[in-house]
Design an enzyme around this catalytic site. Structure first.
Site, PDB file in Angstrom:
ATOM      1  N   SER A   1       0.854  -1.180   0.000  1.00 51.37           N
ATOM      2  CA  SER A   1       0.000   0.000   0.000  1.00 51.37           C
ATOM      3  C   SER A   1       0.890   1.231   0.000  1.00 51.37           C
ATOM      4  CB  SER A   1      -0.898   0.010   1.238  1.00 51.37           C
ATOM      5  OG  SER A   1      -0.127   0.386   2.360  1.00 51.37           O
ATOM      6  N   LYS A   2       0.269   2.385  -0.049  1.00 42.87           N
ATOM      7  CA  LYS A   2       1.024   3.641  -0.091  1.00 42.87           C
ATOM      8  C   LYS A   2       1.949   3.796   1.107  1.00 42.87           C
ATOM      9  CE  LYS A   2      -1.052   6.071  -3.645  1.00 42.87           C
ATOM     10  NZ  LYS A   2      -2.506   6.225  -3.764  1.00 42.87           N
TER      11      LYS A   2
END
Ligand code: GLU
Length: 481
Positions: free
Chosen positions: A251-252
């Site tokens: 994920s980010k």
């Protein structure tokens, strides 16, 4: 059999690194087998699809160097490779399935379906919807003819199971008790992903479906639909998902997830491609650095791992450094020139280009990202800007003023200005002033470049030139008192 594979992104986001890996494996498999690599746009979700994302997917694939043979912009035997332009084909398939009794109109409301699921679970049964809330086929046809809206669901045969041999995951079995009668056409006439994807895979003659593991549970639906259409199923290949170094879904939080972000940060396409290739596949030996044409030769789906692949931005950065060092010097200068010009907000003059060329090999040896270069060479092209942390740490130390004064004196006396002459002068200064290299040279580095992190000192001074170097020493000396 000629291999035909497709990469089928939805233009609902920037091309993700996981998508880049899927595209690459499709490409490698196609090229290794002399097959066809097709690019399709799964753009039936009109609300979330944008032109910006459409453009980004094409741009990112092209940047990576993954050219496709057929599909979006490339054309081919199909009239279109955009799902949004194939709605009538999906409706035609659905009409055929309904006529054959393989699919049915469904009037069940979300509330009814919810109750069905709850009751099934309470009774210890599978919550997968089986069509039991629906009217007879004749009633359904009459209601639809009267204008009532309905979805269309696929009638999953029960009891039964779907078994397929996934190239990565081996034999996978789904009991139909767990597979619901899934919607294939929404009440507004648009197809679901399952329908559109399967119809396209059949119509486009796809032989191998290579995609992310997140779609594994969709595959029994696709197999059932394919066979209901009277077609042969493709070979399925589900690639394990990408994880961050902490083992959690990428994920980010772990860094950028869009290919574009890496492109914008000065990563090299070849390094990115090489790194993506290793996320689940090992080319054999210890060859982690491998060019695309070599990957094509060696690629083998049978050796793709089913373990989660760790996407580690530190390794990617390391890989990028390897590729930067391997660049021909002239390519490196070309690559950083525009970045430097953007940083300065102006074009470099001819003599400045020479200066850049002089210092470039030293920067190239150390750089891990092209985008870190402008800050390192800025001191050569503009006015001095001091990094205050460097200044406070270095210029307030004992011996700093001594070094600046000594260097001014010794450099003033240099005859022909060259790296060797600068070095000789500065070493003589150290001896004369009885300074260690660290004590004597660090202040010069800050005086010359503004920072204690800069390209090597003698080369920096040589590249900056006599007049500007002496100027900077004078400016530093006056700032120190
Ligand atoms: N369009 C789907 C996605 O972007 C992929 C479909 C497929 O490969 O079957 O996740």
């Amino acid at each position: 059999m000629t291999v035909r594979v497709r990469f089928a992104p939805s233009p609902t986001g920037f091309l993700h690194v996981g998508g880049g890996r899927t595209a690459l494996y499709n490409y490698l498999f196609a090229r290794n087998n002399g097959g066809t690599f097709i690019l399709r746009s799964d753009d039936t979700d009109e609300a979330r699809s944008t032109d910006e994302f459409r453009a980004d997917i094409l741009e990112s694939l092209r940047w990576l160097g993954l050219d496709w043979d057929e599909g979006i912009e490339a054309g081919g035997p199909m009239e279109t490779y955009r799902q949004s332009a194939r709605l009538s084909r999906y409706q035609e398939v659905v009409a055929g399935l309904v006529a054959d009794g393989k699919a049915y109109y469904s009037f069940a409301t979300p509330e009814q379906l919810d109750t069905f699921r709850k009751e099934a679970m309470a009774a210890g049964k599978s919550p997968a919807y089986d069509g039991s809330l629906e009217p007879s086929a004749a009633d359904a046809a009459a209601r639809v003819a009267a204008g009532e809206s309905a979805t269309v669901r696929f009638a999953v045969p029960r009891p039964g199971s779907t078994v397929f041999d996934d190239v990565v995951r081996e034999t996978v079995t789904f009991d139909h008790a767990q597979v619901e009668d899934f919607v294939i056409l929404r009440s507004n006439g648009t197809p679901t992903y399952h329908l559109a994807s399967t119809v396209d895979d059949v119509d486009f003659g796809i032989t191998h479906v290579i995609r992310g593991e997140d779609l594994l549970s969709s595959t029994p639906k696709h197999v059932l639909l394919t066979e209901a259409m009277g077609a042969h199923r493709a070979t399925y290949v589900h690639l394990s998902l990408l994880m961050g170094p902490d083992g959690k879904k990428l994920s980010k939080r772990h860094g950028h997830t869009a290919i574009k972000a890496y492109r914008d940060e000065g990563y090299l396409a070849d390094a990115m491609l090489n790194y993506l290739a290793l996320l689940g596949w090992s080319p054999g030996d210890d060859d982690t650095v491998i060019a695309l044409d070599e990957m094509v030769k060696r690629f083998d789906l049978a050796t793709v791992s089913k373990n989660p692949a760790i996407f580690d931005t530190d390794k990617l950065l390391w890989m990028n450094g390897v590729y930067i060092r391997e660049m021909p010097a002239a390519d490196f200068v070309d690559g950083v020139r525009s970045l430097v010009e953007v940083d300065l907000g102006r074009e470099l003059a001819a003599d400045e280009l020479d200066t850049l060329g002089e210092i470039a090999p030293l920067v190239q040896e150390r750089a891990k990202l092209l985008n870190e270069v402008p800050a390192q060479v800025r001191f050569l092209f503009g006015d001095i800007e001091y990094d205050e942390t460097s200044w406070n740490k270095v210029m307030t130390k004992d011996g700093a003023a001594e070094a600046v004064a000594g260097a001014t004196e010794h450099l003033t006396a240099v005859g022909e200005w060259s790296v060797e002459a600068v070095e000789a002068a500065l070493r003589a200064m150290l001896a004369e002033r009885e300074l260690s290299a660290r004590k004597g040279f660090q202040p010069l580095r800050v005086a010359i470049s503004g920072s204690s992190v800069s390209p090597p000192l003698f080369e920096s001074i040589a590249a900056l030139g006599r007049e500007r170097s002496l100027d900077r020493l004078a400016t530093a000396a006056s700032r120190m008192v």
